[in-house]
Design a protein around this motif. Structure first.
Motif, PDB file in Angstrom:
ATOM      1  N   SER A   1       0.822  -1.186   0.182  1.00  0.00           N
ATOM      2  CA  SER A   1       0.006   0.034  -0.015  1.00  0.00           C
ATOM      3  C   SER A   1       0.939   1.094   0.024  1.00  0.00           C
ATOM      4  N   GLY A   2       0.291   2.286  -0.633  1.00  0.00           N
ATOM      5  CA  GLY A   2       0.768   3.764  -0.403  1.00  0.00           C
ATOM      6  C   GLY A   2       1.223   4.054   1.093  1.00  0.00           C
ATOM      7  N   THR A   3       0.309   3.625   2.184  1.00  0.00           N
ATOM      8  CA  THR A   3       0.658   4.079   3.448  1.00  0.00           C
ATOM      9  C   THR A   3       2.076   3.254   3.969  1.00  0.00           C
ATOM     10  N   MET A   4       2.179   2.156   3.315  1.00  0.00           N
ATOM     11  CA  MET A   4       3.477   1.545   3.703  1.00  0.00           C
ATOM     12  C   MET A   4       4.650   2.164   3.179  1.00  0.00           C
TER      13      MET A   4
ATOM     14  N   GLY B   1      -1.929  16.869   4.222  1.00  0.00           N
ATOM     15  CA  GLY B   1      -1.240  15.644   3.717  1.00  0.00           C
ATOM     16  C   GLY B   1      -1.874  14.495   4.112  1.00  0.00           C
ATOM     17  N   HIS B   2      -1.487  13.429   3.056  1.00  0.00           N
ATOM     18  CA  HIS B   2      -2.038  12.172   3.410  1.00  0.00           C
ATOM     19  C   HIS B   2      -1.310  11.412   4.717  1.00  0.00           C
ATOM     20  N   ILE B   3       0.003  11.645   4.742  1.00  0.00           N
ATOM     21  CA  ILE B   3       0.564  11.308   5.849  1.00  0.00           C
ATOM     22  C   ILE B   3       0.247  11.725   7.228  1.00  0.00           C
TER      23      ILE B   3
ATOM     24  N   LEU C   1       6.373  16.223   0.621  1.00  0.00           N
ATOM     25  CA  LEU C   1       5.489  16.594  -0.187  1.00  0.00           C
ATOM     26  C   LEU C   1       4.683  15.943  -0.925  1.00  0.00           C
ATOM     27  N   GLU C   2       3.288  16.398  -1.465  1.00  0.00           N
ATOM     28  CA  GLU C   2       2.232  15.423  -1.874  1.00  0.00           C
ATOM     29  C   GLU C   2       2.210  15.924  -3.491  1.00  0.00           C
ATOM     30  N   ASN C   3       2.386  14.901  -4.331  1.00  0.00           N
ATOM     31  CA  ASN C   3       2.172  15.419  -5.777  1.00  0.00           C
ATOM     32  C   ASN C   3       1.701  14.370  -6.820  1.00  0.00           C
TER      33      ASN C   3
ATOM     34  N   GLY D   1       4.003  10.477  -3.877  1.00  0.00           N
ATOM     35  CA  GLY D   1       3.670  10.349  -5.383  1.00  0.00           C
ATOM     36  C   GLY D   1       2.569   9.323  -5.557  1.00  0.00           C
ATOM     37  N   ALA D   2       1.583   9.260  -4.629  1.00  0.00           N
ATOM     38  CA  ALA D   2       0.539   8.338  -5.064  1.00  0.00           C
ATOM     39  C   ALA D   2      -0.135   8.730  -6.249  1.00  0.00           C
ATOM     40  N   ARG D   3      -0.168   9.866  -6.462  1.00  0.00           N
ATOM     41  CA  ARG D   3      -0.589  10.357  -7.879  1.00  0.00           C
ATOM     42  C   ARG D   3       0.506  11.172  -8.780  1.00  0.00           C
TER      43      ARG D   3
ATOM     44  N   VAL E   1       5.330   5.830  -5.130  1.00  0.00           N
ATOM     45  CA  VAL E   1       4.476   5.998  -6.118  1.00  0.00           C
ATOM     46  C   VAL E   1       3.357   4.753  -5.881  1.00  0.00           C
ATOM     47  N   CYS E   2       2.098   5.000  -6.472  1.00  0.00           N
ATOM     48  CA  CYS E   2       0.989   4.059  -6.103  1.00  0.00           C
ATOM     49  C   CYS E   2       0.636   3.549  -7.460  1.00  0.00           C
ATOM     50  N   PHE E   3       0.250   2.173  -7.629  1.00  0.00           N
ATOM     51  CA  PHE E   3      -0.273   1.524  -8.760  1.00  0.00           C
ATOM     52  C   PHE E   3      -1.753   1.411  -8.849  1.00  0.00           C
ATOM     53  N   SER E   4      -2.117   1.497  -7.665  1.00  0.00           N
ATOM     54  CA  SER E   4      -3.657   1.320  -7.603  1.00  0.00           C
ATOM     55  C   SER E   4      -4.612   2.367  -7.358  1.00  0.00           C
ATOM     56  N   LYS E   5      -4.292   3.354  -7.990  1.00  0.00           N
ATOM     57  CA  LYS E   5      -4.799   4.795  -8.161  1.00  0.00           C
ATOM     58  C   LYS E   5      -5.393   4.857  -9.385  1.00  0.00           C
ATOM     59  N   GLY E   6      -4.886   6.191 -10.019  1.00  0.00           N
ATOM     60  CA  GLY E   6      -5.374   6.129 -11.390  1.00  0.00           C
ATOM     61  C   GLY E   6      -4.875   5.471 -12.487  1.00  0.00           C
TER      62      GLY E   6
HETATM   63  C1  PLP Z   1      -4.192   6.974  -1.621  1.00  0.00           C
HETATM   64  C2  PLP Z   1      -2.964   7.786  -1.237  1.00  0.00           C
HETATM   65  C3  PLP Z   1      -2.089   7.191  -0.417  1.00  0.00           C
HETATM   66  C4  PLP Z   1      -1.827   5.722   0.040  1.00  0.00           C
HETATM   67  O1  PLP Z   1      -2.870   5.088   0.368  1.00  0.00           O
HETATM   68  P1  PLP Z   1      -3.320   3.590   0.694  1.00  0.00           P
HETATM   69  O2  PLP Z   1      -4.683   3.368   0.721  1.00  0.00           O
HETATM   70  O3  PLP Z   1      -2.581   3.262   1.592  1.00  0.00           O
HETATM   71  O4  PLP Z   1      -2.666   2.931  -0.719  1.00  0.00           O
HETATM   72  C5  PLP Z   1      -0.964   8.065  -0.240  1.00  0.00           C
HETATM   73  N1  PLP Z   1      -1.066   9.535  -0.164  1.00  0.00           N
HETATM   74  C6  PLP Z   1      -2.109   9.825  -1.104  1.00  0.00           C
HETATM   75  C7  PLP Z   1      -1.800  11.470  -1.385  1.00  0.00           C
HETATM   76  C8  PLP Z   1      -3.265   9.055  -1.446  1.00  0.00           C
HETATM   77  O5  PLP Z   1      -4.349   9.729  -2.107  1.00  0.00           O
END
Ligand code: PLP
Length: 339
Positions: free
Chosen positions: A59-62, A84-86, A136-138, A171-173, A197-202
């Protein structure tokens, strides 16, 4: 009729083509470092962003938290935007795991600005927290999908260098940020010490994120991933989905951005809602209602077949993704026009 789901870009389902690709992936035990598909993906994505190594995680959280963990020491302070997400959506994990505190700053468009960061850097003494990282979040989520410009990132990097700080990029997005700005992926590698970076968003993979950074730091992150229970075995099936998503879904993202812009322009033209369409830079549309609560509005829209989420008492978020096709998008515009 199945509803049009604009709640999030996480609601996409794997396509038959993606599942076919997953079924054909060569796999091995990734805890032994023997999954060829995971190894290839870590190599491919780290190279794309100009980093030495990558660690594939669930996950992006991890990946965010492993980033914080490898960049900080107990008792340090991480500067982050207040949205911010964090800071908001990871259940205080940075405090639990890294023994650090987050310093949340306001900032227009959901972004951190170098002058605000500068003012927040603590003096060096025995009693202040030690500022060590800028997170940063981007693109920004709560900022409405806004992307940092090259100049803004360079200013932050310069400030970080002058003050001995490291940059972590959520860089989730980032895929959306690259699509929206045309900034080459390697550039982000020159700004940030670690990138999540996340593969499970967009991108539309069912699972998976990756932390990127130096070989030394990623070795450490790999150890922590295992300790946290994130060591996975024949996980090449998921890495294959991520690879498929990069190759086949990333190119579709510009269309999500166009659709979001069209919806924002329609909303801006209405008396009973407000949004500045100029701030809609990617796939997220956050708008304000003037006459009714988000909850009432969402119930009404749900009955008309469009799902979105509340983002405040009178605020609503709609997010585009590749499984909202052109005819669904036209239907969304039609419903919004007819309210
Ligand atoms: C979704 C997201 C994450 C990671 O979320 P997970 O649900 O743990 O995969 C991290 N940062 C941002 C900005 C997000 O939108």
């Amino acid at each position: 009729m199945t509803p049009i789901d604009l709640r999030s870009d996480t609601v996409t389902r794997p396509t038959p083509q993606m599942m076919q690709f997953m079924m054909n992936a060569p796999v091995g035990d990734d805890v032994f470092g023997e999954d060829p598909t995971v190894n290839a993906l870590e190599k491919k994505v780290s190279k794309l962003f100009g980093k030495e190594a990558g660690v594939f995680v669930p996950s992006g959280t991890m990946s965010n938290q492993l980033g914080v963990l490898v960049l900080t020491q107990t008792g340090e302070e991480v500067i982050i935007h207040e949205t911010g997400h964090i800071y908001n959506y990871e259940g205080t994990t940075a405090a639990w795991l890294s023994n650090i505190q987050l310093r949340a700053l306001p900032g227009a468009k959901g972004k951190l600005w170098s002058e605000d960061i500068k003012a927040a850097i603590r003096p060096k003494n025995d009693w202040d927290p030690h500022t060590s990282v800028i997170a940063l979040e981007n693109t920004t989520n709560r900022g409405g999908g806004t992307a940092y410009t090259r100049e803004e990132l360079l200013a932050i990097k310069q400030l970080a260098d002058e003050n001995g700080l490291l940059v972590h990029l959520d860089g989730a997005r980032i895929w959306n940020a690259i699509t929206a700005t045309g900034i080459e992926p390697e550039f982000f590698g020159t700004i940030a010490e670690t990138i999540s970076v996340c593969f499970s968003k967009g991108l539309g993979a069912p699972v998976g994120s990756m932390l990127l950074g130096s070989s030394t730091r990623m070795k450490k992150a790999r150890r922590f991933r295992k300790v946290l229970g994130g060591g996975m075995r024949q996980v090449g099936v998921l890495a294959a989905a991520a690879d498929f998503a990069i190759e086949n879904h990333w190119p579709l993202m510009k269309d999500d951005h166009r659709k979001a812009k069209e919806l924002a322009e329609l909303i801006a033209s209405r008396e009973d809602m407000s949004i500045d369409p100029k701030t809609v830079e990617s796939n997220i549309v956050i708008f304000e209602l003037k006459n009714e609560s988000a909850v009432d509005f969402l119930a009404k829209m749900d009955a008309k077949g469009i799902r979105m989420v509340p983002f405040g008492p009178k605020k609503v978020r709609a997010v585009y993704h590749f499984q909202v096709d052109e005819s669904m998008h036209q239907q969304v515009l039609h419903i919004f026009s007819g309210l």
